[in-house]
Design an enzyme around this catalytic site. Structure first.
Site, short mmCIF file in Angstrom:
data_model
loop_
_atom_site.label_atom_id
_atom_site.label_comp_id
_atom_site.label_asym_id
_atom_site.label_seq_id
_atom_site.Cartn_x
_atom_site.Cartn_y
_atom_site.Cartn_z
N LYS A 18 0.82 -7.29 65.46
CA LYS A 18 0.89 -7.66 66.79
C LYS A 18 0.75 -6.28 67.68
CE LYS A 18 2.44 -12.33 67.19
NZ LYS A 18 3.05 -13.37 67.94
N LYS A 57 -4.94 -15.99 58.74
CA LYS A 57 -4.32 -17.22 58.96
C LYS A 57 -4.67 -18.11 60.09
CE LYS A 57 -0.24 -16.01 61.46
NZ LYS A 57 1.18 -15.72 61.70
N LYS A 79 -3.03 -19.57 66.91
CA LYS A 79 -3.45 -19.71 68.40
C LYS A 79 -3.92 -18.72 69.03
CE LYS A 79 1.22 -21.03 68.51
NZ LYS A 79 2.32 -22.18 68.62
P1 TYM Z 1 5.00 -19.96 65.50
O1 TYM Z 1 4.96 -20.59 66.96
O2 TYM Z 1 3.79 -18.93 65.31
O3 TYM Z 1 4.41 -20.92 64.37
C1 TYM Z 1 5.41 -22.32 64.38
C2 TYM Z 1 5.46 -22.63 62.70
O4 TYM Z 1 4.13 -22.86 62.41
C3 TYM Z 1 4.13 -22.08 61.15
N1 TYM Z 1 2.52 -21.61 61.13
C4 TYM Z 1 1.70 -21.81 60.01
N2 TYM Z 1 1.86 -22.45 58.96
C5 TYM Z 1 0.91 -22.42 57.75
N3 TYM Z 1 -0.15 -21.91 58.37
C6 TYM Z 1 -0.57 -21.22 59.28
N4 TYM Z 1 -1.74 -20.91 59.71
C7 TYM Z 1 0.44 -21.29 60.32
N5 TYM Z 1 0.52 -20.64 61.53
C8 TYM Z 1 1.72 -21.12 62.22
C9 TYM Z 1 4.95 -20.97 61.35
O5 TYM Z 1 5.16 -20.33 59.97
C10 TYM Z 1 6.02 -21.46 62.11
O6 TYM Z 1 6.95 -22.11 61.13
N6 TYM Z 1 8.85 -16.90 65.32
C11 TYM Z 1 8.35 -18.19 64.92
C12 TYM Z 1 8.96 -19.16 66.04
C13 TYM Z 1 10.55 -19.21 65.68
C14 TYM Z 1 11.24 -19.51 65.00
C15 TYM Z 1 12.84 -19.27 65.20
C16 TYM Z 1 11.08 -20.20 63.69
C17 TYM Z 1 11.36 -18.58 66.89
N7 TYM Z 1 12.67 -18.69 66.28
C18 TYM Z 1 13.64 -19.54 64.33
C19 TYM Z 1 12.06 -20.70 62.94
C20 TYM Z 1 13.34 -20.31 63.28
C21 TYM Z 1 7.08 -18.51 65.53
O7 TYM Z 1 6.41 -17.53 66.35
O8 TYM Z 1 6.18 -19.13 65.01
#
Ligand code: TYM
Length: 337
Positions: free
Chosen positions: A115, A200, A203
């Site tokens: 990022k 991957k 969004k």
């Molecule tokens: P985020 O918002 O990017 O994504 C949310 C969840 O979706 C999963 N994910 C995917 N899984 C498979 N293939 C993909 N292409 C894909 N894109 C997204 C992510 O692995 C995630 O589980 N940092 C985290 C949010 C967060 C969090 C936490 C998660 C903040 N605090 C504490 C767990 C525990 C994030 O940006 O996910």
């Protein structure tokens, strides 16, 4: 068991989020309802300010994402659903953990490297310390299990490292924090972009054609799948034949995950056929699986009062669970309150 996970409210919920994480959230919620244990699911709105953002959009997206999660099956009576901002203990614990996390650990995070790109000097401090807030998110509740997609595994390992160091530096023989285990789905750990099998589904991809949003209507889904990048070969008869064909592998993987079967079973059905036959079948399966979610989401998305009330209730319950751990962390550090 205590299950905790989050999602950034930075836009639409897409198929990668759904198959990689949210579907598992719903499964865990139902399991906890029968086995006992708690689930906490939250909108990571504090994480969302680590990148440039529009404040009005963040407010709207937070509500929309809450509605989308409820539409996917998260039930605010069975699970604790809230946004981070309404539970200040997340930000408080992050500051306490900043004393334990090491620069070197954060420098190794691949999401930070991706990022920040070449412009590290211009990246926000929040982007750098993002994984420390994520550690606070789960450690605050003594989470035992954290359902996430594969891309979050490294952040979870960091949370364990922070917990371990804090426990050994300040615990006086007792564990202040529980070490959380990630739960990563076997079949759909990483859903890839429809336009590029090496990236991957995300969004933040500027092309909407790269992803299936859970809010896409049937026509949009069919068009996106028809235009998804593929190669010219027919589908192979088994998994080994997908090696070196990332786009084909991704589409077959999505089919298997949605159908609740596995890749070899899908290839037993479609092996030898071209994408002209496979893509419409995949499109129809997607439409069938996403239509009910879409319908529930559309019914709920404009009911701001109901969404806000659900989030407020969730935040109260989360605060009550967070308080003992936050107090213990302050005390362990010798901070006078
Ligand atoms: P985020 O918002 O990017 O994504 C949310 C969840 O979706 C999963 N994910 C995917 N899984 C498979 N293939 C993909 N292409 C894909 N894109 C997204 C992510 O692995 C995630 O589980 N940092 C985290 C949010 C967060 C969090 C936490 C998660 C903040 N605090 C504490 C767990 C525990 C994030 O940006 O996910």
């Amino acid at each position: 068991m205590r299950v905790v996970s989050g999602i950034q409210p930075t836009g639409n919920l897409h198929l990668g989020n759904y198959l990689g994480a949210i579907r598992n959230w719903v499964a865990m919620q139902d399991r906890m309802a029968s086995e006992g244990g708690e689930c906490l699911f939250f909108l990571a709105d504090l994480h969302a300010i680590s990148m440039p953002h529009d404040p009005a959009e963040l407010t709207a997206n937070t509500r929309e994402m809450a509605a989308a999660l409820i539409a996917c099956g998260i039930d605010s009576d069975k699970s604790i659903l809230f946004n981070q901002t309404q539970v200040p203990a997340h930000a408080q614990l992050q500051w306490l953990l900043n004393g334990t996390a090491r620069m070197g650990w954060l420098n190794r995070m691949t999401q930070w490297k991706d990022k920040a790109g070449k412009n590290r000097e211009g990246a926000s401090i929040a982007l750098f310390t993002y994984p420390v807030l994520q550690a606070a998110d789960v450690l605050l509740y003594q989470a035992t299990h954290v359902p996430v997609g594969d891309d979050q595994k490294q952040h979870l390992e960091l949370a364990r490292d922070i917990a371990q160091k804090f426990n050994s530096d300040f615990g006086k023989g007792e564990d202040i924090f529980t070490l959380p285990e990630p739960i990563i789905p076997a079949g759909a750990a990483r859903i890839m972009s429809l336009r590029n099998g090496a990236a991957k589904m995300s969004k933040s991809d500027p092309s909407d054609m790269s992803r299936i949003n859970l809010t896409d209507d049937a026509d949009t889904i069919m068009v996106k799948i028809r235009k998804a990048k593929t190669d010219a070969e027919p589908l192979p008869g088994d998994k080994d034949g997908l090696v070196g064909r990332p786009e084909a592998e991704n589409l077959v993987g999505i089919f298997a995950a949605l159908a609740g079967s596995d890749v070899n079973a899908v290839l037993a059905q479609f092996g030898g056929q071209g994408f002209g036959a496979f893509k419409p079948a995949l499109g129809e399966l997607l439409v069938a699986k996403l239509a009910p979610i879409n319908e529930r989401f559309n019914a709920l998305r404009n009911d701001t009062a109901a969404i806000d009330a659900a989030l407020r209730k969730g935040a109260e319950r989360a605060t009550a669970l967070a308080t003992p751990t936050l107090d213990a962390a302050y005390a362990a550090l010798g901070l006078l309150r």
